[in-house]
Scaffold this motif. Sequence first.
Motif, short mmCIF file in Angstrom:
data_model
loop_
_atom_site.label_atom_id
_atom_site.label_comp_id
_atom_site.label_asym_id
_atom_site.label_seq_id
_atom_site.Cartn_x
_atom_site.Cartn_y
_atom_site.Cartn_z
N VAL A 121 3.03 11.51 -2.49
CA VAL A 121 3.22 10.22 -0.92
C VAL A 121 4.05 9.63 -0.56
O VAL A 121 5.14 10.47 -0.30
CB VAL A 121 3.69 9.21 -1.95
CG1 VAL A 121 3.33 7.62 -1.94
CG2 VAL A 121 2.67 8.52 -3.97
N GLU A 122 2.97 9.32 0.80
CA GLU A 122 4.52 9.71 2.00
C GLU A 122 5.20 9.16 2.02
O GLU A 122 5.05 7.68 1.91
CB GLU A 122 3.20 8.82 3.37
CG GLU A 122 4.20 8.93 4.26
CD GLU A 122 3.56 8.17 5.88
OE1 GLU A 122 2.82 9.33 6.54
OE2 GLU A 122 3.01 7.26 5.37
N GLY A 123 6.53 9.26 1.91
CA GLY A 123 8.52 8.82 2.85
C GLY A 123 8.82 8.51 0.63
O GLY A 123 9.95 8.57 0.57
N ASP A 124 7.78 9.60 -0.36
CA ASP A 124 8.76 8.83 -1.55
C ASP A 124 9.04 10.61 -1.83
O ASP A 124 8.90 11.01 -0.88
CB ASP A 124 7.35 9.06 -2.59
CG ASP A 124 7.93 8.98 -4.35
OD1 ASP A 124 8.32 7.66 -4.35
OD2 ASP A 124 8.44 9.71 -4.72
N VAL A 125 10.36 10.40 -2.03
CA VAL A 125 11.25 11.09 -2.78
C VAL A 125 11.01 12.48 -4.21
O VAL A 125 10.80 13.71 -3.32
CB VAL A 125 12.51 10.61 -3.90
CG1 VAL A 125 12.16 10.23 -5.03
CG2 VAL A 125 13.70 11.58 -3.45
N SER A 142 0.40 -1.09 -0.26
CA SER A 142 0.24 -0.24 -0.35
C SER A 142 0.96 1.36 0.14
O SER A 142 2.34 1.12 0.46
CB SER A 142 -0.23 0.19 0.65
OG SER A 142 -0.15 0.27 2.93
N ILE A 143 0.36 2.06 -0.89
CA ILE A 143 1.14 3.94 -0.46
C ILE A 143 0.25 4.53 0.51
O ILE A 143 -1.12 4.55 0.19
CB ILE A 143 1.65 4.59 -1.68
CG1 ILE A 143 0.04 4.17 -3.06
CG2 ILE A 143 2.73 3.39 -2.23
CD1 ILE A 143 0.81 5.16 -3.94
N THR A 144 0.32 5.60 0.93
CA THR A 144 -0.40 6.70 1.50
C THR A 144 -0.37 8.18 1.06
O THR A 144 0.96 8.21 0.44
CB THR A 144 0.31 6.92 3.13
OG1 THR A 144 -0.32 5.27 3.72
CG2 THR A 144 -0.47 7.55 3.91
N LEU A 145 -1.54 8.38 0.57
CA LEU A 145 -1.48 9.42 -0.13
C LEU A 145 -1.98 11.00 0.90
O LEU A 145 -2.39 10.90 1.56
CB LEU A 145 -2.34 9.99 -1.00
CG LEU A 145 -2.03 8.72 -2.17
CD1 LEU A 145 -3.23 8.98 -4.03
CD2 LEU A 145 -0.78 8.34 -2.81
N LEU A 146 -0.79 11.81 1.00
CA LEU A 146 -0.87 12.60 1.53
C LEU A 146 -1.41 14.01 0.89
O LEU A 146 -0.88 14.63 -0.19
CB LEU A 146 0.42 13.48 2.34
CG LEU A 146 1.22 11.95 2.67
CD1 LEU A 146 2.68 12.22 3.73
CD2 LEU A 146 0.16 11.84 4.61
N ALA A 147 -2.63 14.73 1.19
CA ALA A 147 -3.19 15.57 0.48
C ALA A 147 -2.13 16.87 0.48
O ALA A 147 -1.51 17.49 1.48
CB ALA A 147 -4.16 16.57 1.51
N GLY A 148 -1.87 17.79 -0.79
CA GLY A 148 -1.06 18.46 -0.66
C GLY A 148 0.44 18.24 -0.97
O GLY A 148 1.47 19.00 -1.41
N LEU A 149 0.88 16.93 -0.94
CA LEU A 149 2.29 16.79 -1.10
C LEU A 149 2.54 15.43 -1.55
O LEU A 149 3.89 15.76 -2.01
CB LEU A 149 2.98 16.10 0.92
CG LEU A 149 2.37 17.61 1.92
CD1 LEU A 149 2.85 16.61 2.90
CD2 LEU A 149 3.31 18.20 1.49
N GLY A 204 -6.19 12.91 0.96
CA GLY A 204 -5.75 11.71 1.41
C GLY A 204 -6.06 10.76 1.67
O GLY A 204 -7.04 10.85 1.55
N GLY A 205 -5.39 9.56 1.68
CA GLY A 205 -5.54 8.17 2.06
C GLY A 205 -4.70 7.23 1.52
O GLY A 205 -4.48 7.21 0.85
N THR A 206 -5.00 5.68 2.15
CA THR A 206 -4.25 4.29 2.09
C THR A 206 -5.20 3.66 0.45
O THR A 206 -6.48 3.69 0.11
CB THR A 206 -4.62 3.91 2.55
OG1 THR A 206 -3.97 4.22 3.87
CG2 THR A 206 -3.57 2.33 2.54
N VAL A 207 -3.87 3.88 -1.08
CA VAL A 207 -4.60 2.77 -2.02
C VAL A 207 -3.50 1.37 -1.84
O VAL A 207 -2.41 1.42 -2.00
CB VAL A 207 -3.57 4.10 -2.88
CG1 VAL A 207 -4.08 3.39 -4.32
CG2 VAL A 207 -4.41 5.75 -2.82
N ARG A 208 -4.55 0.77 -2.09
CA ARG A 208 -3.92 -0.81 -2.73
C ARG A 208 -4.17 -1.21 -3.70
O ARG A 208 -4.90 -1.03 -4.41
CB ARG A 208 -4.66 -1.57 -1.33
CG ARG A 208 -4.22 -0.77 -0.08
CD ARG A 208 -4.95 -1.90 0.88
NE ARG A 208 -4.58 -1.98 2.39
CZ ARG A 208 -5.12 -0.83 3.01
NH1 ARG A 208 -6.03 -0.30 2.87
NH2 ARG A 208 -5.08 -0.64 4.11
N PRO A 209 -3.36 -2.37 -4.26
CA PRO A 209 -3.69 -2.81 -5.61
C PRO A 209 -4.72 -3.47 -5.27
O PRO A 209 -5.39 -4.04 -4.71
CB PRO A 209 -2.37 -4.17 -5.58
CG PRO A 209 -1.68 -3.79 -4.90
CD PRO A 209 -1.94 -2.93 -3.50
#
Length: 180
Positions: free
Chosen positions: A32-36, A23-30, A156-161
Motif C-alpha cells: 500500500v502506497e505510503g503504508d509503513v 482510497s488506497i493505492t496498491l503498488l505492484a511488488g510493494l 497495482g491499482g486504486t482500491v475504494r470502499p
Amino acid sequence: MDGTVTAVSSNSVYSFTKPNRDSITLLAGLGVEGDVHAGVTVKHRSRVAQDPTRPNLRQVHLIHEELFAEVGADGFEVAPGELGENITTSGLDLLALPVGTLLRIGGAAVVEVTGLRNPCVQIDGFREGLLKRVVGHDEAGNLVRKAGIMSVVRTGGTVRPGDPIAVELPAGPHRPLDRV
C-alpha cells in the motif's frame, strides 16, 4: 464466493490501528502506497529483527468484516482498520482461501494470498481479552487464526470502499493457509 471492500486503511507510521481512507493505492511488488509495511523486504518489526532481508509476504493485510460481528457478540467493539488491516471485506470467507488465490479488487488491483496473519499480544493491548477471540481451536484441537490474511500485490491499482472483489483460485491441489 466473491465479496466487497467495506473499508480501506493505511498508516505511514508504526501503530496498531490504521485510519480509514477514501482510497488506497496498491503498488505492484510493494504493498500500500505510503503504508509503513510497504516494501520488497519484511517491514513488520518482529520480522525485521529476525532477518531484514526476507521477502515481504505481508504487503497487504485483509480482514473479513464478519469477524467484527463475531467478536462483538462477546462484547468487543472493533471497527475497520482498528486491527491494523489495509482492506476490510464483506461476503468473502478469506480464511478458507488457499495459498496462491488471486483477489481482483476494483477495476485493476490484484493481490495474491500468501497466508494467515499470526495474531500477537498487541491485540490484547488494543482490547484486553480480544486475542483469545481471534485465536482458537477447532473440533480436532488444531489452532485457528481468525485475524485475517496476508497478501502481496501482483497488479497495482486504486482500491475504494464498495469495490467488488473477485476470487480466482489457483490450480489444484490447493494448499491451506498457514501463518506468514
